[in-house]
Motif scaffolding. Structure first.
Motif, PDB file in Angstrom:
ATOM      1  N   ARG A 157       0.941  -1.204   0.003  1.00  0.00           N
ATOM      2  CA  ARG A 157       0.456   0.006  -0.168  1.00  0.00           C
ATOM      3  C   ARG A 157       1.126   1.109  -0.214  1.00  0.00           C
ATOM      4  O   ARG A 157       1.974   1.406   0.264  1.00  0.00           O
ATOM      5  N   GLY A 158       0.340   2.390  -0.586  1.00  0.00           N
ATOM      6  CA  GLY A 158       1.113   3.833  -0.155  1.00  0.00           C
ATOM      7  C   GLY A 158       2.117   4.146  -1.477  1.00  0.00           C
ATOM      8  O   GLY A 158       2.380   5.284  -1.457  1.00  0.00           O
ATOM      9  N   TRP A 159       1.378   2.826  -2.511  1.00  0.00           N
ATOM     10  CA  TRP A 159       2.535   3.104  -4.100  1.00  0.00           C
ATOM     11  C   TRP A 159       1.773   2.753  -4.996  1.00  0.00           C
ATOM     12  O   TRP A 159       1.307   1.752  -4.635  1.00  0.00           O
ATOM     13  N   GLY A 160       2.254   3.104  -6.298  1.00  0.00           N
ATOM     14  CA  GLY A 160       1.453   2.579  -7.343  1.00  0.00           C
ATOM     15  C   GLY A 160       1.793   3.026  -8.655  1.00  0.00           C
ATOM     16  O   GLY A 160       1.804   4.294  -8.974  1.00  0.00           O
ATOM     17  N   ARG A 161       1.873   2.276  -9.351  1.00  0.00           N
ATOM     18  CA  ARG A 161       2.189   2.630 -11.935  1.00  0.00           C
ATOM     19  C   ARG A 161       0.980   3.501 -11.588  1.00  0.00           C
ATOM     20  O   ARG A 161       0.146   2.851 -11.901  1.00  0.00           O
ATOM     21  N   VAL A 162       0.404   4.572 -11.597  1.00  0.00           N
ATOM     22  CA  VAL A 162      -0.617   5.259 -11.544  1.00  0.00           C
ATOM     23  C   VAL A 162      -1.050   5.664 -13.436  1.00  0.00           C
ATOM     24  O   VAL A 162      -1.582   5.733 -13.814  1.00  0.00           O
ATOM     25  N   GLY A 163       0.864   5.205 -14.033  1.00  0.00           N
ATOM     26  CA  GLY A 163       0.630   5.100 -15.818  1.00  0.00           C
ATOM     27  C   GLY A 163       1.814   5.750 -16.340  1.00  0.00           C
ATOM     28  O   GLY A 163       2.959   5.022 -15.734  1.00  0.00           O
ATOM     29  N   PRO A 164       1.890   6.310 -17.748  1.00  0.00           N
ATOM     30  CA  PRO A 164       3.106   6.526 -18.565  1.00  0.00           C
ATOM     31  C   PRO A 164       4.010   7.980 -18.229  1.00  0.00           C
ATOM     32  O   PRO A 164       3.917   8.135 -16.963  1.00  0.00           O
ATOM     33  N   SER A 165       5.115   7.504 -18.668  1.00  0.00           N
ATOM     34  CA  SER A 165       5.805   8.965 -18.052  1.00  0.00           C
ATOM     35  C   SER A 165       4.613   9.950 -18.203  1.00  0.00           C
ATOM     36  O   SER A 165       4.438  10.352 -19.169  1.00  0.00           O
ATOM     37  N   GLY A 166       5.092  11.235 -16.998  1.00  0.00           N
ATOM     38  CA  GLY A 166       4.865  12.556 -16.595  1.00  0.00           C
ATOM     39  C   GLY A 166       2.930  11.980 -15.499  1.00  0.00           C
ATOM     40  O   GLY A 166       3.488  12.731 -14.882  1.00  0.00           O
ATOM     41  N   ALA A 167       2.802  11.109 -15.909  1.00  0.00           N
ATOM     42  CA  ALA A 167       1.535   9.961 -14.624  1.00  0.00           C
ATOM     43  C   ALA A 167       1.864  10.391 -13.761  1.00  0.00           C
ATOM     44  O   ALA A 167       0.774  11.137 -12.268  1.00  0.00           O
ATOM     45  N   GLY A 168       2.486  10.144 -12.994  1.00  0.00           N
ATOM     46  CA  GLY A 168       2.738  10.473 -11.805  1.00  0.00           C
ATOM     47  C   GLY A 168       3.365  11.616 -11.170  1.00  0.00           C
ATOM     48  O   GLY A 168       3.353  12.237 -10.118  1.00  0.00           O
ATOM     49  N   HIS A 169       4.269  12.690 -11.835  1.00  0.00           N
ATOM     50  CA  HIS A 169       4.346  13.752 -11.391  1.00  0.00           C
ATOM     51  C   HIS A 169       3.221  14.855 -11.778  1.00  0.00           C
ATOM     52  O   HIS A 169       2.451  15.721 -10.855  1.00  0.00           O
ATOM     53  N   PHE A 170       1.900  14.514 -12.805  1.00  0.00           N
ATOM     54  CA  PHE A 170       0.844  14.841 -13.012  1.00  0.00           C
ATOM     55  C   PHE A 170      -0.213  14.245 -11.629  1.00  0.00           C
ATOM     56  O   PHE A 170      -0.588  15.246 -11.087  1.00  0.00           O
ATOM     57  N   THR A 171       0.172  13.465 -11.203  1.00  0.00           N
ATOM     58  CA  THR A 171      -0.843  13.130 -10.611  1.00  0.00           C
ATOM     59  C   THR A 171      -0.204  13.905  -8.914  1.00  0.00           C
ATOM     60  O   THR A 171      -0.742  14.462  -8.147  1.00  0.00           O
ATOM     61  N   LYS A 172       1.317  13.872  -8.967  1.00  0.00           N
ATOM     62  CA  LYS A 172       1.611  14.167  -7.147  1.00  0.00           C
ATOM     63  C   LYS A 172       1.096  16.141  -7.492  1.00  0.00           C
ATOM     64  O   LYS A 172       1.177  16.679  -6.140  1.00  0.00           O
ATOM     65  N   MET A 173       1.497  16.626  -8.696  1.00  0.00           N
ATOM     66  CA  MET A 173       1.448  18.142  -8.946  1.00  0.00           C
ATOM     67  C   MET A 173      -0.555  18.118  -8.372  1.00  0.00           C
ATOM     68  O   MET A 173      -0.806  19.211  -7.709  1.00  0.00           O
ATOM     69  N   ILE A 174      -1.649  17.305  -8.443  1.00  0.00           N
ATOM     70  CA  ILE A 174      -2.857  17.884  -8.359  1.00  0.00           C
ATOM     71  C   ILE A 174      -3.261  17.197  -7.074  1.00  0.00           C
ATOM     72  O   ILE A 174      -3.620  18.065  -6.169  1.00  0.00           O
ATOM     73  N   HIS A 175      -2.227  16.561  -6.651  1.00  0.00           N
ATOM     74  CA  HIS A 175      -2.334  16.208  -5.166  1.00  0.00           C
ATOM     75  C   HIS A 175      -1.491  17.578  -3.649  1.00  0.00           C
ATOM     76  O   HIS A 175      -2.272  17.505  -2.926  1.00  0.00           O
ATOM     77  N   ASN A 176      -0.559  18.039  -5.016  1.00  0.00           N
ATOM     78  CA  ASN A 176       0.455  19.280  -4.110  1.00  0.00           C
ATOM     79  C   ASN A 176      -1.708  20.507  -4.222  1.00  0.00           C
ATOM     80  O   ASN A 176      -1.232  21.272  -2.977  1.00  0.00           O
TER      81      ASN A 176
END
Length: 300
Positions: A157-176
């Motif tokens: 728990r607490g981690w996962g692949r959310v999509g292709p390159s860029g998706a991780g930073h995009f998700t973190k951006m919305i998180h912030n």
């Protein structure tokens, strides 16, 4: 697994130490000699240069970057000639996802993998684990599974692949961006409580009550309670709030996608407002009220 950590600031060093505690071998590099010495004292191998760092790692190599967003391109430019086909670079910082997509394409042309890991957890991550929002090729992410499982609060728990390159930073951006709104709501609510002088409310007590069973309980509330317990009147803290840039990117993305995001936008504007020591806008508002209604103006 073995990996190299580039950037041994507080968060990078903490992540490296958590990996070492989890049985991984970490060799780190930082341009600051003091940071390298401190990392070595924590069981983290220290290299004096990027070339030495890369040479110390077995193929296929994994390099985890914990450097400011503005330094990523320069770091990659120095790092890329040292790498070989099949190596992987992970950007664990707060890069703009559009830059991440570009960088992934540039490295792919050299048969290098680029994984973006939006990372949340701050200074508590060493003990509690990090929330990891990961973007990149499935195979590249899967190869690094032991790393992610060790850094996360738990392997499952607490981690996962959310999509292709860029998706991780995009998700973190919305998180912030969401974080901006939550923090602003807590700050405004406690300010209203504190202004009700006739009740003599104990803000630390109220925060502690809300932490258990309340629908507004959260880790941010836990941290607020801790801060109020240490310094009830917040003495010595200037009313000046920085922003990391991700709130701005979130608002810009909302506009680009035609998504209404008034709470996140307002919270960003409040941070900008906190930095105005001599607000021209407020002076003009006072002047207008005087002009149309004869309302009094306070003199400086």
């Amino acid at each position: 697994m073995e990996l190299g950590m580039v950037g041994l600031g507080r968060m990078g060093a903490n992540m490296a130490e958590r990996l070492v505690r989890g049985g991984h071998t970490v060799v780190g590099f930082d341009p600051g000699a003091a940071a390298r010495e401190q990392a070595a004292a924590r069981g983290i191998g220290a290299a004096a240069s990027l070339a030495e760092l890369v040479a110390a790692l077995p193929a296929p190599r994994t390099l985890w970057l914990m450097v400011p967003a503005g330094a990523v391109d320069a770091t990659l430019a120095e790092l890329r000639p040292l790498l070989a086909a099949g190596d992987t670079v992970v950007d664990g910082g707060n890069s703009n996802y559009k830059d991440t997509v570009r960088r992934a394409g540039e490295l792919l042309a050299h048969d290098l993998h680029y994984v973006d890991s939006g990372t949340s957890g701050g200074v508590w991550g060493l003990q509690e684990g990090y929330s990891l929002m990961i973007g990149g090729e499935e195979a590249a992410v899967e190869r690094l599974r032991p790393i992610f499982e060790t850094l996360a609060p738990a392997a499952e728990r607490g981690w996962g692949r959310v999509g292709p390159s860029g998706a991780g930073h995009f998700t973190k951006m919305i998180h912030n961006g969401i974080e901006y709104g939550m923090m602003q709501a807590y700050a405004e609510g406690f300010a209203i409580l504190g202004r009700k002088a006739e009740f003599g409310l104990d803000l630390h007590q109220i925060a502690q009550i809300w932490r258990h069973g309340s629908v507004v309980r959260s880790w941010l509330l836990d941290l607020s309670a801790d801060a109020l317990g240490k310094n009830p009147d917040l003495q010595g803290i200037a009313p000046y709030v920085e922003d990391s840039g991700e709130g701005r990117w979130t608002v810009a993305e909302a506009i680009d996608l035609d998504v209404s995001a008034p709470v996140i936008t307002a919270s960003l504007m409040e941070r900008l407002r906190s930095r105005e020591k001599d607000s021209f806008a407020d002076k003009l508002l006072a002047a207008m009220r005087n002009e149309f209604g004869g309302h009094a103006i306070r003199k400086e």
